[in-house]
Design a protein around this motif. Structure first.
Motif, PDB file in Angstrom:
ATOM      1  N   PHE A 271      -0.337  -0.971  -9.082  1.00  0.00           N
ATOM      2  CA  PHE A 271      -0.687  -1.493  -7.045  1.00  0.00           C
ATOM      3  C   PHE A 271      -1.680   0.081  -6.263  1.00  0.00           C
ATOM      4  N   ILE A 272      -2.906   0.023  -6.459  1.00  0.00           N
ATOM      5  CA  ILE A 272      -3.337   1.552  -5.426  1.00  0.00           C
ATOM      6  C   ILE A 272      -3.037   0.793  -4.089  1.00  0.00           C
ATOM      7  N   GLU A 273      -3.305   2.140  -3.539  1.00  0.00           N
ATOM      8  CA  GLU A 273      -2.910   2.761  -2.451  1.00  0.00           C
ATOM      9  C   GLU A 273      -1.924   1.873  -1.705  1.00  0.00           C
ATOM     10  N   TYR A 274      -0.511   1.496  -1.727  1.00  0.00           N
ATOM     11  CA  TYR A 274       0.374   1.489  -2.097  1.00  0.00           C
ATOM     12  C   TYR A 274       1.641   2.455  -1.209  1.00  0.00           C
ATOM     13  N   GLY A 275       1.332   3.713  -2.262  1.00  0.00           N
ATOM     14  CA  GLY A 275       2.264   4.604  -1.681  1.00  0.00           C
ATOM     15  C   GLY A 275       3.057   4.828  -3.026  1.00  0.00           C
ATOM     16  N   PHE A 276       4.705   5.477  -2.653  1.00  0.00           N
ATOM     17  CA  PHE A 276       5.262   5.273  -4.440  1.00  0.00           C
ATOM     18  C   PHE A 276       5.945   6.192  -4.202  1.00  0.00           C
ATOM     19  N   ILE A 312       4.798  -1.463 -14.575  1.00  0.00           N
ATOM     20  CA  ILE A 312       3.522  -1.457 -13.457  1.00  0.00           C
ATOM     21  C   ILE A 312       3.671  -0.108 -13.458  1.00  0.00           C
ATOM     22  N   ARG A 313       2.592   0.418 -12.445  1.00  0.00           N
ATOM     23  CA  ARG A 313       1.737   1.479 -11.893  1.00  0.00           C
ATOM     24  C   ARG A 313       1.714   2.071 -10.845  1.00  0.00           C
ATOM     25  N   LEU A 314       1.259   3.026 -10.848  1.00  0.00           N
ATOM     26  CA  LEU A 314       1.193   3.129  -8.993  1.00  0.00           C
ATOM     27  C   LEU A 314       0.299   4.100  -9.237  1.00  0.00           C
ATOM     28  N   GLY A 315      -0.987   3.706  -8.153  1.00  0.00           N
ATOM     29  CA  GLY A 315      -2.161   4.497  -7.567  1.00  0.00           C
ATOM     30  C   GLY A 315      -0.952   5.965  -7.115  1.00  0.00           C
ATOM     31  N   THR A 316      -1.453   7.500  -6.353  1.00  0.00           N
ATOM     32  CA  THR A 316      -1.084   8.167  -6.035  1.00  0.00           C
ATOM     33  C   THR A 316      -0.730   8.270  -4.244  1.00  0.00           C
ATOM     34  N   GLN A 317      -2.029   7.307  -3.787  1.00  0.00           N
ATOM     35  CA  GLN A 317      -2.917   7.436  -2.363  1.00  0.00           C
ATOM     36  C   GLN A 317      -2.864   6.128  -1.548  1.00  0.00           C
ATOM     37  N   PRO A 318      -2.178   5.732  -1.168  1.00  0.00           N
ATOM     38  CA  PRO A 318      -1.717   7.574   0.102  1.00  0.00           C
ATOM     39  C   PRO A 318      -0.116   8.174  -0.202  1.00  0.00           C
ATOM     40  N   SER A 319      -0.223   8.867  -0.605  1.00  0.00           N
ATOM     41  CA  SER A 319       0.590   9.955  -1.292  1.00  0.00           C
ATOM     42  C   SER A 319       2.115  10.504   0.863  1.00  0.00           C
ATOM     43  N   GLU A 320       2.798   9.929   0.588  1.00  0.00           N
ATOM     44  CA  GLU A 320       3.779  10.782   1.272  1.00  0.00           C
ATOM     45  C   GLU A 320       3.999  11.727   1.580  1.00  0.00           C
ATOM     46  N   GLU A 321       4.138  11.789   2.642  1.00  0.00           N
ATOM     47  CA  GLU A 321       3.983  13.485   2.890  1.00  0.00           C
ATOM     48  C   GLU A 321       5.610  14.119   3.675  1.00  0.00           C
ATOM     49  N   PRO A 322       6.329  14.462   2.528  1.00  0.00           N
ATOM     50  CA  PRO A 322       8.078  14.979   3.413  1.00  0.00           C
ATOM     51  C   PRO A 322       8.309  16.782   4.253  1.00  0.00           C
ATOM     52  N   PHE A 323       8.885  16.678   4.585  1.00  0.00           N
ATOM     53  CA  PHE A 323       9.130  17.295   5.720  1.00  0.00           C
ATOM     54  C   PHE A 323       8.818  19.067   4.694  1.00  0.00           C
ATOM     55  N   HIS A 324       9.606  19.305   3.647  1.00  0.00           N
ATOM     56  CA  HIS A 324      10.158  19.692   2.219  1.00  0.00           C
ATOM     57  C   HIS A 324       8.896  19.582   1.086  1.00  0.00           C
ATOM     58  N   PRO A 325       7.209  19.480   0.928  1.00  0.00           N
ATOM     59  CA  PRO A 325       6.404  19.160   0.222  1.00  0.00           C
ATOM     60  C   PRO A 325       6.969  18.932  -1.336  1.00  0.00           C
ATOM     61  N   LYS A 326       7.849  19.619  -1.793  1.00  0.00           N
ATOM     62  CA  LYS A 326       8.499  19.657  -3.077  1.00  0.00           C
ATOM     63  C   LYS A 326       9.483  18.825  -3.573  1.00  0.00           C
ATOM     64  N   ASP A 327       9.793  18.072  -2.084  1.00  0.00           N
ATOM     65  CA  ASP A 327      10.872  16.763  -2.235  1.00  0.00           C
ATOM     66  C   ASP A 327      10.352  15.555  -2.723  1.00  0.00           C
ATOM     67  N   LEU A 328       8.612  15.649  -2.935  1.00  0.00           N
ATOM     68  CA  LEU A 328       8.344  14.386  -3.408  1.00  0.00           C
ATOM     69  C   LEU A 328       8.332  14.308  -4.620  1.00  0.00           C
ATOM     70  N   PRO A 348     -14.940   6.608  -0.740  1.00  0.00           N
ATOM     71  CA  PRO A 348     -15.449   8.004   0.734  1.00  0.00           C
ATOM     72  C   PRO A 348     -14.530   7.334   1.906  1.00  0.00           C
ATOM     73  N   HIS A 349     -12.735   7.674   1.827  1.00  0.00           N
ATOM     74  CA  HIS A 349     -12.639   7.452   3.176  1.00  0.00           C
ATOM     75  C   HIS A 349     -11.749   8.263   3.593  1.00  0.00           C
ATOM     76  N   TRP A 350     -10.750   7.987   4.558  1.00  0.00           N
ATOM     77  CA  TRP A 350     -10.881   9.845   5.478  1.00  0.00           C
ATOM     78  C   TRP A 350      -8.994   9.811   5.103  1.00  0.00           C
ATOM     79  N   ASP A 351      -9.093   9.123   4.576  1.00  0.00           N
ATOM     80  CA  ASP A 351      -7.882   9.275   4.657  1.00  0.00           C
ATOM     81  C   ASP A 351      -6.868  10.326   3.224  1.00  0.00           C
TER      82      ASP A 351
END
Length: 381
Positions: A271-276, A312-328, A348-351
């Motif tokens: 699953f590419i581009e669905y987050g994780f 199941i495998r997952l693309g990393t993008q778009p990775s979520e951005e928690p308040f504390h980066p290490k929480d990911l 070449p997408h901007w996000d």
């Protein structure tokens, strides 16, 4: 086909040393559908109004319309409708359309070992004219192979097939699936859940050819054969984009509870581009419900989370951005997903996710898996 490259640290991206890199989501674009004409017969050109059959646009015949590939109704209002401004090649053409510039701007700059090319301009999966869609997919697969794949061994590709007709999909996989550089099947979403028997013939040949199934957002919400967002259509692009993870969650549940991975234990679905970041809660809920309701699905012989981690495998993008980066990192560990994530730039997408920022706090052993080893194993590079 084993990768003969020595697995060692070889490059620097930004200020941090990184491992060998495989990018699982790079989008090549065509400037005009007429680029596909050399790979189409005359009948297909005529039906798609291409080549010498393309109508000019003037007052006299302005009632003619160019052929339109099904696409989402939601417009990305970011730079260049979703494209990075710095990805525009010197020619001024569409980002991702200039192979030489893509090489230098992405592959050389990040020292990418392999780039998995997924169609960037849209597909025909949502088109109800199945024969037209199948012929178009064949032309596109030939164009991508001859214009990109054979010109640089770093390029690999996923094959476009027609999910509405498994027999036509199998025919296309048999035609091109064993070409060197074809490493996956770009199936796309339709309004049939992936666990249904409709897809079994495709899964059978995918397993036989050792090709993972790849799903990537494209035509959701565009028409008759594309699912809407859970409870109904979104109003804006941001709403549509933010709800994409619901598609992956629903499809994973379908695959597991319908018993697909018991029937096809070697099959991988990417699953590419669905987050994780949603993965732990989905796995916990599935496991909890299975313990109480497994009599309903006797073919599910293991904890659902075991199938998810194995198949199941997952693309990393778009990775979520928690308040504390290490929480990911903790979320990944909660799901025991270190072996499930594949780095994806979405170029070449901007996000897209800058590799030197999003993964800055990740431990090196986890980065090695996400940047290289997991994709190498999934796509058999």
């Amino acid at each position: 086909m084993e990768c003969q490259l020595e697995e060692k640290k070889v490059s620097k991206v930004g200020t941090k040393e990184t491992s060998l890199l495989i990018d699982s989501d790079v989008h090549p674009y065509i400037v005009s559908l007429n680029e596909l004409v050399p790979y189409m017969d005359e009948s297909l050109q005529r039906r798609m109004r291409l080549g010498r059959f393309q109508q000019s646009h003037n007052v006299k015949n302005n009632y003619y319309r160019e052929f339109k590939i099904p696409s989402s109704h939601y417009e990305n209002i970011g730079p260049l409708q979703g494209m990075r401004l710095d990805a525009v090649p010197p020619s001024g053409n569409l980002p991702g359309s200039d192979q030489e510039y893509l090489r230098s701007d992405l592959l050389d700059r990040t020292n990418t070992t392999f780039a998995i090319l997924n169609a960037g301009h849209g597909t025909m999966s949502a088109h109800h004219n199945v024969d037209l869609a199948a012929e178009y997919n064949s032309a596109y697969n030939d164009w991508l192979y001859h214009e990109w794949i054979i010109k640089d061994k770093r390029f690999k590709m996923t094959i476009l097939v027609t999910p509405l007709d498994p027999n036509l999909a199998i025919k296309e996989i048999e035609r091109v699936g064993k070409r060197e550089g074809c490493v996956g099947i770009n199936l796309q979403n339709i309004n049939i859940p992936l666990g249904k028997r409709h897809f079994y013939p495709i899964y059978e040949i995918a397993e036989k050819y050792n090709l993972p199934i790849v799903l990537h957002p494209d035509a959701e919400g565009s028409g008759e054969y594309s699912p809407s967002q859970a409870v109904g259509p979104a109003s804006t692009y941001i709403e549509w984009h933010s709800s994409l993870s619901l598609v992956a969650q629903r499809q994973i549940m379908s695959l597991v509870f319908e018993g697909v991975f018991e029937r096809f234990p070697k099959l991988k679905v990417v699953f590419i581009e669905y987050g994780f970041s949603w993965l732990p809660s989905v796995m916990w809920r599935m496991d909890k419900n299975w313990k109480g309701l497994r009599e309903e699905v006797p073919w599910v012989k293991k904890l659902p989370s075991e199938y998810v981690r194995n198949n199941i495998r997952l693309g990393t993008q778009p990775s979520e951005e928690p308040f504390h980066p290490k929480d990911l990192i903790e979320i990944i560990r909660m799901a025991k997903a270190e072996d499930m994530l594949l780095y994806s730039s979405d170029y070449p997408h901007w996000d897209g996710d800058p590799i030197d920022k999003v993964f800055k706090h990740f431990p090196q052993d986890m980065k090695n898996k996400i940047f290289y080893q997991n994709a190498k194993d999934t796509f058999h590079l």
